[in-house]
Motif scaffolding. Structure first.
Motif, PDB file in Angstrom:
ATOM      1  N   ASP A  19      44.532  46.798  40.314  1.00 53.07           N
ATOM      2  CA  ASP A  19      43.290  47.574  40.235  1.00 53.07           C
ATOM      3  C   ASP A  19      42.595  47.423  38.887  1.00 53.07           C
ATOM      4  N   THR A  20      43.344  47.106  37.851  1.00 50.86           N
ATOM      5  CA  THR A  20      42.744  46.993  36.514  1.00 50.86           C
ATOM      6  C   THR A  20      42.112  45.637  36.269  1.00 50.86           C
ATOM      7  N   VAL A  21      42.121  44.747  37.281  1.00 48.31           N
ATOM      8  CA  VAL A  21      41.605  43.386  37.122  1.00 48.31           C
ATOM      9  C   VAL A  21      40.204  43.309  37.720  1.00 48.31           C
ATOM     10  N   VAL A  22      39.288  42.674  36.962  1.00 53.28           N
ATOM     11  CA  VAL A  22      37.921  42.440  37.415  1.00 53.28           C
ATOM     12  C   VAL A  22      37.648  40.937  37.353  1.00 53.28           C
ATOM     13  N   VAL A  23      37.076  40.396  38.444  1.00 57.18           N
ATOM     14  CA  VAL A  23      36.796  38.963  38.537  1.00 57.18           C
ATOM     15  C   VAL A  23      35.286  38.752  38.531  1.00 57.18           C
ATOM     16  N   ASP A  24      34.847  37.841  37.670  1.00 54.94           N
ATOM     17  CA  ASP A  24      33.435  37.462  37.588  1.00 54.94           C
ATOM     18  C   ASP A  24      33.348  35.946  37.520  1.00 54.94           C
ATOM     19  N   GLY A  25      33.187  35.319  38.694  1.00 54.04           N
ATOM     20  CA  GLY A  25      33.136  33.857  38.742  1.00 54.04           C
ATOM     21  C   GLY A  25      34.480  33.261  38.355  1.00 54.04           C
ATOM     22  N   ASN A  26      34.462  32.456  37.310  1.00 53.43           N
ATOM     23  CA  ASN A  26      35.703  31.824  36.868  1.00 53.43           C
ATOM     24  C   ASN A  26      36.442  32.645  35.818  1.00 53.43           C
ATOM     25  N   THR A  72      43.669  34.793  42.852  1.00 53.71           N
ATOM     26  CA  THR A  72      44.667  35.557  43.593  1.00 53.71           C
ATOM     27  C   THR A  72      45.881  35.791  42.711  1.00 53.71           C
ATOM     28  N   ALA A  73      46.789  36.659  43.165  1.00 56.03           N
ATOM     29  CA  ALA A  73      48.034  36.946  42.455  1.00 56.03           C
ATOM     30  C   ALA A  73      49.199  36.612  43.360  1.00 56.03           C
ATOM     31  N   ALA A  74      50.258  36.089  42.770  1.00 55.01           N
ATOM     32  CA  ALA A  74      51.428  35.718  43.564  1.00 55.01           C
ATOM     33  C   ALA A  74      52.078  36.939  44.198  1.00 55.01           C
ATOM     34  N   SER A  75      51.910  38.096  43.578  1.00 46.44           N
ATOM     35  CA  SER A  75      52.521  39.315  44.101  1.00 46.44           C
ATOM     36  C   SER A  75      51.711  39.942  45.225  1.00 46.44           C
ATOM     37  N   GLY A  76      50.567  39.370  45.535  1.00 41.61           N
ATOM     38  CA  GLY A  76      49.721  39.931  46.585  1.00 41.61           C
ATOM     39  C   GLY A  76      48.298  40.073  46.095  1.00 41.61           C
ATOM     40  N   SER A  77      47.677  41.213  46.379  1.00 37.71           N
ATOM     41  CA  SER A  77      46.312  41.453  45.933  1.00 37.71           C
ATOM     42  C   SER A  77      46.275  41.662  44.430  1.00 37.71           C
ATOM     43  N   LEU A  78      45.095  41.472  43.872  1.00 35.71           N
ATOM     44  CA  LEU A  78      44.938  41.640  42.433  1.00 35.71           C
ATOM     45  C   LEU A  78      45.109  43.100  42.040  1.00 35.71           C
ATOM     46  N   LEU A  96      38.538  36.089  34.733  1.00 34.78           N
ATOM     47  CA  LEU A  96      39.323  37.237  35.165  1.00 34.78           C
ATOM     48  C   LEU A  96      39.584  38.124  33.957  1.00 34.78           C
ATOM     49  N   THR A  97      39.211  39.413  34.072  1.00 36.22           N
ATOM     50  CA  THR A  97      39.341  40.347  32.958  1.00 36.22           C
ATOM     51  C   THR A  97      40.281  41.478  33.347  1.00 36.22           C
ATOM     52  N   VAL A  98      41.257  41.758  32.473  1.00 34.99           N
ATOM     53  CA  VAL A  98      42.170  42.894  32.651  1.00 34.99           C
ATOM     54  C   VAL A  98      41.669  44.014  31.757  1.00 34.99           C
ATOM     55  N   ARG A  99      41.151  45.055  32.377  1.00 27.39           N
ATOM     56  CA  ARG A  99      40.593  46.159  31.594  1.00 27.39           C
ATOM     57  C   ARG A  99      41.647  46.847  30.749  1.00 27.39           C
ATOM     58  N   LYS A 100      42.834  47.080  31.348  1.00 31.93           N
ATOM     59  CA  LYS A 100      43.926  47.745  30.624  1.00 31.93           C
ATOM     60  C   LYS A 100      45.220  47.093  31.053  1.00 31.93           C
ATOM     61  N   VAL A 101      45.934  46.542  30.099  1.00 35.62           N
ATOM     62  CA  VAL A 101      47.187  45.856  30.414  1.00 35.62           C
ATOM     63  C   VAL A 101      48.270  46.879  30.696  1.00 35.62           C
ATOM     64  N   ASP A 102      48.930  46.712  31.842  1.00 31.88           N
ATOM     65  CA  ASP A 102      50.085  47.544  32.196  1.00 31.88           C
ATOM     66  C   ASP A 102      51.064  46.673  32.966  1.00 31.88           C
ATOM     67  N   ASP A 103      52.102  47.282  33.485  1.00 34.64           N
ATOM     68  CA  ASP A 103      53.133  46.514  34.181  1.00 34.64           C
ATOM     69  C   ASP A 103      52.612  45.854  35.450  1.00 34.64           C
ATOM     70  N   ALA A 104      51.491  46.321  35.993  1.00 32.70           N
ATOM     71  CA  ALA A 104      50.963  45.741  37.222  1.00 32.70           C
ATOM     72  C   ALA A 104      50.485  44.312  37.032  1.00 32.70           C
ATOM     73  N   VAL A 105      50.100  43.951  35.831  1.00 33.36           N
ATOM     74  CA  VAL A 105      49.636  42.582  35.576  1.00 33.36           C
ATOM     75  C   VAL A 105      50.757  41.688  35.068  1.00 33.36           C
ATOM     76  N   ASN A 106      51.952  42.160  35.155  1.00 30.91           N
ATOM     77  CA  ASN A 106      53.120  41.332  34.829  1.00 30.91           C
ATOM     78  C   ASN A 106      53.425  40.478  36.052  1.00 30.91           C
ATOM     79  N   THR A 107      52.587  39.468  36.292  1.00 29.31           N
ATOM     80  CA  THR A 107      52.642  38.702  37.532  1.00 29.31           C
ATOM     81  C   THR A 107      52.175  37.277  37.270  1.00 29.31           C
ATOM     82  N   THR A 108      51.942  36.535  38.364  1.00 34.36           N
ATOM     83  CA  THR A 108      51.423  35.171  38.294  1.00 34.36           C
ATOM     84  C   THR A 108      50.030  35.138  38.901  1.00 34.36           C
ATOM     85  N   PHE A 109      49.050  34.696  38.112  1.00 28.54           N
ATOM     86  CA  PHE A 109      47.679  34.586  38.585  1.00 28.54           C
ATOM     87  C   PHE A 109      47.405  33.145  39.005  1.00 28.54           C
ATOM     88  N   ILE A 110      46.678  32.993  40.135  1.00 30.53           N
ATOM     89  CA  ILE A 110      46.377  31.684  40.713  1.00 30.53           C
ATOM     90  C   ILE A 110      44.873  31.536  40.824  1.00 30.53           C
TER      91      ILE A 110
END
Length: 545
Positions: free
Chosen positions: A293-300, A285-291, A302-316
């Motif tokens: 759109d550029t984030v893909v989760v596969d089991g344990n 999960t992300a502290a800012s809410g939902s993950l 987490l892959t960021v396809r393209k880094v942008d300001d949306a992933v400037n957050t806290t991942f849990i």
């Protein structure tokens, strides 16, 4: 002294009689025991067979054997006949527990040995071979049968949960053994053990041992070893046990390298969990809410396809198993876009290469300029200079076409009556002429130089550079051009001296003339001169000073 003691303490007749009777009794018992020969003790194992030997020995041959019996006395002390042999009535097996398991090996009173098959642990006890004789009565011999049993050894782990109390984490057992086994533990986890025994109905003993400790997550997977020692085993039985301690997950996130720049692709985070049993669920999960759109989760992962300001957050990351749940978080910081490291490396390489090339060019230019200045100072034409020769005729005087003129550039006229290329008037002019005097000897004529123009001496010949330097008609600027650096001149003189002076110059630098006159010199000059693109000609071997 012995006689004195005997005289003072005489043996009484009654005491003497008692001693004699005891000796006779012991001898009689010994003789009687020797009549029935058996083995004192035998060892056997369940399901096996054992032979109980018995033999009557009659030294005098006066004893009459009537019957022989085998009597079994178990540990509880109850006697019972299990086999009887009579020479007229045959064999008898009165105990049903031994029926079909006991046989006489020889149909003889003198050797009534028996064999017991398919032994049981309950068959242990005292077996007496008893003869009925005449006239001495009954004679007997006893064999003790010891039943041994190899224990059934086993060891197992007891799965526990990490806690603060001492619990059983491993068990070891030596079951149905006889005699009882001994159990020991070899371990480095700092626990202790307890042992208990249980007697079986057939005389066997089961030994159990339990290993205890206060389990922690670090104890999971560690080993303790059970060691069983018992009489029937040739060597101790050893079995290692790997502990199983269950505990809730402990979580960490790996993969963040503090270099998430805008535009970076396939940035990854890994949720690492240490748990027993294995985690059942892994949630991102992300502290800012939902993950984003550029984030893909596969089991344990987490892959960021393209880094942008949306992933400037806290991942849990949260991990669960049957004993509980645990989570860990990481804050990712997005930085400005960086140039492609490959492009940066190529640009840096290009810059370095350009600087090296520029340095090389500057070095070459410096070397060429230095050599050009040295040549100018010594009278050689520099790059861009030209040499013109005038062709003489009847109006050419004594020099004819032997004249050699050095110019800095430009156009002018040469001696001899014909036009040729001359030097630019912006620099000094050097003139070197060769001619023949009345005797046919090659001579040097000097030209006069004044204010950057070519002057002729009173004889009609141009002044030499030496004359120009000695004259007072040269300006200060022109004089500076003729100044020579003392250090460079000394260096050149030292190099000249190494060759041994003028005589040591290479053959190509010696003037080739001879007494044959002007024709040979003309031939030499024609061979020596080299035409230039601007129409001038220069000498290949002449040295200008």
């Amino acid at each position: 002294m012995a006689r004195d003691y005997a005289s003072r303490c005489p043996v009484s007749p009654l005491r003497h009689t008692v001693l004699v009777a005891a000796v006779i009794l012991l001898v009689a018992q010994g003789i009687r025991a020797q009549k029935v020969r058996v083995e004192e003790e035998l060892e056997a194992y369940p399901t096996e067979s054992v032979d109980l030997r018995c033999q009557f020995i009659d030294g005098g041959g006066r004893t009459k054997l009537t019957q022989v019996s085998w009597i079994w006395e178990p540990s509880d002390g109850i006697r019972d006949n299990i086999a009887v042999y009579h020479p007229h009535y045959g064999q008898s097996f009165p105990n049903s527990a031994f029926k079909d398991r006991v046989v006489f090996l020889h149909n003889s009173l003198e050797n009534p040995s028996i064999r017991i098959s398919n032994l049981k642990m309950s068959d242990a006890g005292r077996y007496t071979c008893e003869y009925a004789t005449y006239p001495s009565g009954n004679e007997q011999g006893t064999t003790t049968l010891v039943m041994l049993a190899k224990p059934k050894n086993s060891a197992k782990v007891v799965t526990v949960q990490a806690g603060t109390k001492s619990v059983v984490v491993a068990q070891c057992e030596a079951a149905d053994g006889k005699p009882a086994a001994t159990i020991k533990w070899l371990a480095s986890v700092g626990g202790n053990h307890s042992t208990s025994t249980t007697n079986g109905p057939d005389g066997t003993v089961t030994v159990r041992s339990e290993y205890r400790l206060v389990p922690t997550p670090t104890d999971d997977g560690r080993e303790v070893t059970c060691r069983v020692e018992q009489r029937t085993q040739e060597q101790p039985w050893v079995y290692p046990v790997k502990l199983s301690v269950e505990y809730p997950p402990s979580v960490s996130i790996e993969g963040y390298d503090n270099n998430w720049y805008v535009g970076r692709s396939d940035a990854e985070l890994l949720c690492m969990a240490n748990a027993n049993p294995a985690p059942t669920t892994v949630t991102w999960t992300a502290a800012s809410g939902s993950l984003p759109d550029t984030v893909v989760v596969d089991g344990n992962k987490l892959t960021v396809r393209k880094v942008d300001d949306a992933v400037n957050t806290t991942f849990i990351c949260e991990v669960k198993n049957k004993h509980g749940a645990s989570r860990h978080q990481i804050t990712t910081i997005v930085i400005e876009a960086l140039e492609d490291p490959l492009s940066v490396g190529m640009v840096a390489g290009a810059v370095i290469g350009s600087l090296l090339a520029l340095l090389l060019v500057v070095t070459l230019v410096g070397v060429l300029l230095t050599r050009s200045r040295r040549q100018q100072r010594r009278g050689y034409p520099s790059s861009g200079d030209s040499i013109a020769t005038g062709s003489g005729g009847s109006n050419g005087g004594d020099y004819g076409n032997k004249a050699r003129l050095l110019f800095s550039g430009g156009t002018g006229t040469s001696g001899g009556g014909k036009n040729g290329t001359a030097a630019n008037n912006n620099g000094p002019m050097y003139t070197y002429r060769e001619g023949c005097d009345a005797t046919g000897t090659l001579t040097e004529k000097a030209n006069d130089f004044h204010h950057h123009h070519l002057h002729l001496s009173s004889t009609g010949n141009p002044s030499s550079a030496h004359d120009i330097l000695l004259s007072g008609e040269m300006g200060e600027a022109e004089r500076r051009k003729f100044d020579l650096d003392d250090s460079m001149e000394e260096e050149e003189e030292e190099q000249y001296d190494r060759f041994g002076g003028g005589d040591m110059l290479p053959p190509a630098y010696h003037m080739r003339g001879g007494p044959s006159g002007e024709e040979e010199l003309d031939a030499y000059l024609d061979d020596d001169m080299e035409s230039q693109r601007d129409g001038s000609v220069i000498s290949r071997t002449a040295i200008y000073v």
